[in-house]
Every structure is written in C-alpha cells, then in structure tokens.
Design an enzyme around this catalytic site. Structure first.
Site, short mmCIF file in Angstrom:
data_model
loop_
_atom_site.label_atom_id
_atom_site.label_comp_id
_atom_site.label_asym_id
_atom_site.label_seq_id
_atom_site.Cartn_x
_atom_site.Cartn_y
_atom_site.Cartn_z
N ARG A 92 17.22 21.40 84.72
CA ARG A 92 16.70 22.10 83.53
C ARG A 92 16.40 21.05 82.46
O ARG A 92 17.30 20.31 82.05
CB ARG A 92 17.71 23.14 83.01
CG ARG A 92 17.97 24.25 84.03
CD ARG A 92 18.56 25.48 83.40
NE ARG A 92 17.60 26.24 82.64
CZ ARG A 92 17.92 27.22 81.79
NH1 ARG A 92 19.19 27.51 81.56
NH2 ARG A 92 16.98 27.88 81.15
N GLN A 197 19.39 37.94 78.64
CA GLN A 197 20.71 37.37 78.33
C GLN A 197 21.37 38.12 77.16
O GLN A 197 22.60 38.19 77.09
CB GLN A 197 20.58 35.89 77.94
CG GLN A 197 20.24 34.97 79.10
CD GLN A 197 18.75 34.74 79.24
OE1 GLN A 197 17.95 35.62 78.92
NE2 GLN A 197 18.35 33.57 79.72
N ASP A 238 19.34 24.86 72.00
CA ASP A 238 19.35 24.05 73.23
C ASP A 238 19.13 22.58 72.92
O ASP A 238 19.52 21.70 73.69
CB ASP A 238 18.29 24.55 74.20
CG ASP A 238 18.75 25.85 74.81
OD1 ASP A 238 18.49 26.91 74.21
OD2 ASP A 238 19.43 25.80 75.85
N ASN A 247 15.32 26.80 71.04
CA ASN A 247 16.24 27.83 71.53
C ASN A 247 15.42 28.81 72.37
O ASN A 247 14.19 28.65 72.55
CB ASN A 247 16.95 28.52 70.36
CG ASN A 247 18.11 29.38 70.82
OD1 ASN A 247 18.94 28.94 71.63
ND2 ASN A 247 18.19 30.61 70.36
O1 MRU Z 1 17.98 29.93 79.54
P1 MRU Z 1 19.36 29.99 78.95
O2 MRU Z 1 20.03 31.30 79.16
O3 MRU Z 1 20.20 28.81 79.38
O4 MRU Z 1 19.12 29.83 77.39
C1 MRU Z 1 20.22 29.76 76.54
C2 MRU Z 1 19.87 29.75 75.11
O5 MRU Z 1 18.73 29.70 74.72
C3 MRU Z 1 21.02 29.71 74.14
O6 MRU Z 1 20.70 30.36 72.96
C4 MRU Z 1 21.35 28.25 73.83
O7 MRU Z 1 21.58 27.53 75.01
C5 MRU Z 1 22.52 28.11 72.94
S1 MRU Z 1 24.02 28.52 73.77
C6 MRU Z 1 25.32 28.23 72.76
#
Ligand code: MRU
Length: 347
Positions: A92, A197, A238, A247
């Site tokens: 990722r 999510q 992120d 994010n």
């Molecule tokens: O694709 P994901 O579910 O990994 O994305 C996660 C997010 O965008 C969260 O908001 C981010 O990682 C912050 S987690 C504390």
C-alpha cells in the site's frame, strides 16, 4: 471502554495475531499470521488497515521475515529480510506509517551480526512500536479531548479508531478520551464508500463502547453540517506533507464543507504519519480495484461498459485544517509541519 489490541505478537505461538477487519461487523475472527505472503495479502485486502496499524504491521512484517528467511550466512540472511520487507512496503503506497515501521525495525537490526540476534532485535523493536502507538493514541486523545465542548456532536469519516491503530485510536481516541473525561459526545459516522470503514468499523467500535453513534451516507454530510448540529469534524490521516493531509477519499469534501459552515476541522495523527519534506504532488494515491465500486455483496451495480475510478485517498490542503492533534501538542494555523517535527523528534 475497550482497550484490547488490534494486532499483537503471540510469543507462545510465535506469530502475529490480528482482528480480520473485512469480516466485521458480522464476524469477529482472530487470524494467526506466520508468513510474509500471508501478511502481504492481509494488508492488500485491508484485513489489517489504518495508517498506525500498518506501521505496527510493517514492523512485525520485518520480524516475520527475520524468523522465516533461511540462511546462516548473515549478509545473505539480511538480503532475504530486506527483499521481504520491500514486498510488504509495496502493498500500500499512501500511508507513510507502513514504510516507517519497516525502516525502524531494519535500522534497529543493524547492530546484529547473527540471524538469531537480528530476530530478537526485530521482535523487540516491533513490540516497542506497538506499545508506543498505544501511548501516542492516548496522548492524542487527551490533547484532542480538550478541544471538544462538554456537549457536542462530532462528524468523522472512515475509521481512525482502535482498529486502525494498535488500540484506542486517533480520531476515535479523541472521542474516547473526551467521553472518559465526562463529556457528552455524540458521533456521526460517514459510511465511507466504497469499503464502508465508517459504517462497518467505526460504528462497531463505538457501539461496543456504548458511545452514541449514528451512521449516515457520505452524501448526507453537507446537510448535517448545514443543520448546525455538527460541532466539529475529527478525522485521522495516512500521511501529512508540509502542505496537505492525506486521508480516506471523501475527507477533502468534508473539509471544504466544514470551512463553509465554520465548523472546526481537526486532524488527529501521530508524528509517525508526518512526511514534512514532501509536498502533495510527491505522494502516490493508491488506486484500488474496480470491483470495490461496482459490486456490493454478490450484486453488480455498474454496467460493464462504464469506466470506474477508485482512488482510496485524497489530499486536503493545509489551509482547510483548523488544527492537527499530535501526541506532543496541538498544531494550529499557520501549521508548519517541518518546524514542528524538527523541534520534537528525529524522523
Ligand atoms: O484504506 P484504509 O482503511 O486503510 O484507510 C484508512 C484511513 O484513511 C484512516 O482514516 C487513516 O489511516 C487514519 S487511521 C488512524
């Protein structure tokens, strides 16, 4: 409140254990992971997800590599570990914490000169990352809780909760800490298309903790902000460059909408998410599979002839951010991530 970890090393079984997040909220299952290929699949499928949790997973990934690479000759052993580490790093691209966790454990292993010793160091460092992440979340929670009114409704997007970290959470850590401090906090969780999510994970976590949570579809957020019933938006991150916050896709539209309605827009994130030498345009935004958008359950909602885009993240320009809540302090405008990081920690 639930303080159990999302991912941890089981030293009896000698494996990484984690909550399989794609199954929630229907099923709570713990997976035991012993191989690099299984960990890479888990990260790609979002069985483990969320930036800080990816940092912890990256650290344990190097430990798994150290346990599984077969070579007595130390240079060949380290070559194998680094190859496996690069495989995990490539899963990722947007959340910086993944590479940060990997690099931190690889750097710690530099003092070793035997595979056994390197394994012990890798596991110890990965455990430290997990422990520190929980401590960071509690510090972020405390710093952020002070910003919320005694009675308030907070809108959040995606899941920046315990499931996205080793425990407690960043954005949801702020909410948990505020509730723990006696504040009356209600949460509006945006469902977060396409992988939900917010609906699946944020709502599950908060409901389990007895925190008042209401799920809305992403397209309802503007109406709720206009109604005057949202006191603050709190999201995670992120990656934070000097000029933008990356994010989950949809965060940018909430930031614009919050600015229009004069609602504070807070980002809660540990310093391990900062990437202050980079700017918005240096960062790769992960493009995910078409099927995540076209399909729900077994039903296909978009015809084969139509094209689909599926960027997993967006960038919110820094001027739309009211403050960034870190484990050290709250950064207010004008936000200068470069000077903050150089004053507080080495990165
Ligand atoms: O694709 P994901 O579910 O990994 O994305 C996660 C997010 O965008 C969260 O908001 C981010 O990682 C912050 S987690 C504390």
């Amino acid at each position: 409140m639930d303080t159990s970890p999302t991912l941890w090393w089981d030293s009896d079984k000698n494996c990484l254990c984690y909550i399989e997040q794609t199954l929630l909220p229907g099923e709570y299952r713990i997976i035991e992971c012993r191989s690099i290929d299984r960990l890479a699949t888990a990260i790609r499928r979002l069985e483990i997800r969320g930036a800080p949790a990816l940092g912890v997973a990256g650290g344990y990934g190097v430990a798994i590599a150290a346990l599984t690479v077969k070579s007595d000759a130390f240079p060949a052993f380290m070559e194998g570990v680094k190859r496996d580490a690069e495989l995990i790093r490539s899963t990722r691209p947007t959340a910086i914490n993944l590479g940060w966790g990997i690099d931190r454990v690889l750097a710690a292993m530099k003092t070793a000169d035997k595979p056994d010793e390197a394994c012990t160091i890798a596991l110890r460092e990965a455990d430290t990352i997990a422990r520190e992440d929980t401590a960071c979340c509690h510090a972020i929670g405390k710093n952020g809780a002070a910003l919320l009114p005694d009675r308030c409704t907070v809108l959040t997007h995606c899941n920046a909760g315990a499931l996205a970290c080793s425990s407690w959470g960043t954005a949801l850590g702020v909410i948990r800490s505020a509730v723990e401090a006696g504040k009356d906090v209600k949460v509006i969780a945006c469902e977060t298309r396409p992988l939900l999510q917010g609906a699946r994970l944020t709502a599950w976590e908060l409901a389990r903790d007895g925190i008042d949570v209401t799920v809305i579809t992403d397209s309802m957020a503007a109406r709720f902000m206009r109604s005057g019933k949202i006191d603050a938006v709190v999201v995670g991150a992120d990656r934070i460059t000097h000029d933008a916050v990356f994010n989950k896709i949809g965060t940018y539209m909430h930031a614009i909408c919050a600015r229009h309605h004069r609602i504070p827009f807070y980002v809660a994130a540990p310093l391990s998410t900062f990437d202050p030498e980079k700017s918005e345009h240096d960062v790769e935004i992960e493009e995910r599979a078409r099927e995540e958008v076209t399909t729900m359950g077994s039903r296909v909602y978009i015809p084969d002839g139509a094209k689909v885009k599926n960027p997993a993240f967006d960038a919110t320009p820094m001027d739309l951010v009211t403050a960034i809540i870190t484990e050290n302090r709250v950064l207010r405008q004008p936000i200068d991530t470069r000077s903050h990081l150089s004053r507080t920690t080495s990165h």
